[in-house]
Write a protein that holds these residues in place. Structure first.
Motif: not given
Length: 131
Positions: A34, A110, A114, A117
């Motif tokens: 990521v 992020v 994302d 995740e």
């Protein structure tokens, strides 16, 4: 005449090299992990580009400097960036504050798609209730 011929050959060679580079990148696939921006300690320091990678259930932050093992880390807060932070990182991102077992907390920013995740890689801290 010679100048046009030279420029034409140069353009063809450049086109071939760019095409070869695009094919090589397409064959390699997207990079694992990521993409993120991180800073340590939380609330201070500079935002640095990095990538959270998960390998066999163990997450680690690969960024400039030594990689940081996120084993045992817990996400304690998720928030949008402040106006000041939005100047350094994407204002559409989300900042996850992670408590580390062996040191000061770290903040990882992020993009919204994302976030799930990242939270799967770094589980959220349980909420403590008083009886």
């Amino acid at each position: 005449m010679f100048g046009f011929l030279f420029l034409a050959v140069l353009a063809v060679l450049t086109g071939l090299l760019v095409r070869r580079l695009k094919r090589r990148r397409a064959a390699a696939g997207p990079p694992a992990g990521v993409p993120c921006m991180a800073r340590r300690p939380a609330g201070r320091g500079r935002w640095r580009a990095g990538r959270v990678e998960v390998d066999r259930g163990a997450a680690r932050l690969a960024w400039r400097g030594p990689d940081l093992d996120l084993a045992g880390a817990r996400a304690t807060a998720v928030r949008p960036p402040s106006v000041r932070e939005g100047l350094s990182i994407n204002p559409g991102s989300r900042i996850v504050t992670c408590a580390l077992p062996d040191g000061p907390a770290i903040e990882i920013a992020v993009m919204s798609p994302d976030l799930g995740e990242l939270l799967a890689a770094v589980p959220e801290a349980p909420v403590e209730t008083t009886p």
